[in-house]
Design an enzyme around this catalytic site. Structure first.
Site: not given
Ligand SMILES: [Zn+2]
Length: 383
Positions: A130, A225, A247, A272
């Site tokens: 990541e 936009r 949630g 995650d």
């Molecule tokens: Zn992560």
């Protein structure tokens, strides 16, 4: 060893069988039908009103149960693998970020070592890095971010010894084009995320080979936009995305927008999850930062969400009980879809003959009753 699981129903996940029986031989599913005559010597497990579904595949997880996947100790990854299997997860990518770019190298070596030793619970499929070539840290340390550097990418891929599968990249940084090309050459799938990229910058990255979106809507821009990565991904049927449907990270309506716009076959459910996920409330160290778990939220002192405390069963339950998807659809998004993104669709993500015996049994309240990872039984009591 042969055995049969019997339950009120099964989701393959594309079809529903009710009632259902699954015959397992060793680590593989031998047969699935409404009823199966037990072969000589086969044990039969009666699961009553449970629903059998393919084991969960979590493509974005940093740890759980007190175990961190960003570790120099391959045994800790093994501990997570067994803990997660008891919660219905049968395969995962280890998500890795570090305090500084060079700190990722020993973490990647440990993950590669865990894969070569083999995980006995949930199967470690590879690594999701990541960063570090990102521009918007979110909850990741700012010191982790670094400008695109193809030579350093090759060093990272080398440390991972072939198990670096996915990398989150911000495509608007100078040099990202060459980095995306280098990633493709190294066999690494590029995901866009932790980025302030415009829609046009993201379109360009997808044209160059990026194929996935990291925690859609979180840590990226989205404006009417300039719809950013999400707007660009919508035009590309070959691009998948993942959502943290706990949630907390996404308003239920935001999750609903993504699922209905992209269709469940392009959306993977992820947690995650961070190290304290699944533990009682308290204070924890996350990537060298002090974080608090309270009311299902993992927060840094400034109030930034520091990853999630949810398990895959939690996100599936949240989606279904919140009316965002039926269980069949949630099962597809938590098994077959991530199996495709993880490159294991030929052996995982379905209940079908010849597939790995990766199965979760869910109660009518969608709690995990038991799980089987490559034929081995796990439950929430397993440490
Ligand atoms: Zn992560």
């Amino acid at each position: 060893v042969n055995y049969i699981l019997r339950a009120a129903r099964a989701l393959t996940p594309f079809q529903e069988l009710a009632p259902a029986a699954v015959l397992i031989r060793g680590s593989v599913i031998d047969a699935i039908a409404e009823s199966i005559e037990p072969p000589e010597g086969a044990r039969v497990y009666e699961l009553g009103d449970a629903t059998l579904a393919p084991g969960f595949i979590d493509l974005h997880v940093h740890g759980g149960g007190g175990f961190s996947l960003a570790t120099t100790d391959p045994e800790e990854i093994g501990g997570y693998s067994r803990w997660a299997a008891g919660r219905g997860v049968t395969a995962f990518l280890a998500s890795i970020a570090a305090a500084r770019p060079e700190d990722a190298l020993p973490l990647l070596r440990a993950a590669a070592e865990a894969i070569s030793r083999g995980t006995t619970g949930a199967e470690l499929l590879g690594v999701h890095l990541e960063g570090p070539f990102i521009t918007l840290p979110g909850a990741l340390p700012r010191s982790w971010m670094t400008p695109p550097d193809a030579a350093f990418l090759r060093q990272l891929a080398g440390a991972a010894a072939g198990c670096l599968q996915l990398m989150t990249v911000a495509p608007e940084a100078a040099g990202a084009d060459r980095l995306i090309a280098a990633a493709e050459k190294a066999g690494v799938t590029v995901a866009l995320g932790h980025t302030e990229a415009t829609c046009e910058q993201a379109e360009r990255a997808f044209a160059l080979g990026a194929r996935h979106v990291t925690h859609a809507f979180n840590a990226m821009r989205f404006h009417h936009r300039d719809p950013g990565v999400i707007g660009a991904a919508l035009q590309r049927p070959d691009v998948t995305l993942e959502i943290i449907a706990d949630g907390v990270h996404l308003h239920p309506a935001a999750a609903a927008i993504l699922i209905s716009a992209f269709g469940p076959s392009r959306v993977a459910l992820v947690t995650d999850g961070v190290t304290p996920a699944g533990l009682p409330e308290g204070s924890f160290q996350i990537g060298g930062q002090e974080a608090r778990l309270s009311g299902g939220r993992m927060l840094l002192p400034g109030g930034t969400l520091a990853g999630s405390a949810a398990t895959m069963a939690d996100v599936v339950r949240h989606l279904v009980l919140g009316g965002l998807a039926d269980l069949r659809t949630a099962s597809i998004m938590s098994s077959a879809v991530p199996a495709g993104i993880g490159g294991v669709a030929a052996r995982k993500g379905r209940l079908a003959p010849g597939y790995d015996a990766d199965i979760v049994a869910l109660s009518p309240q969608l709690e995990v009753v038991a799980a089987w990872a490559r034929g081995a039984a796990f439950d929430a009591g397993v440490r």
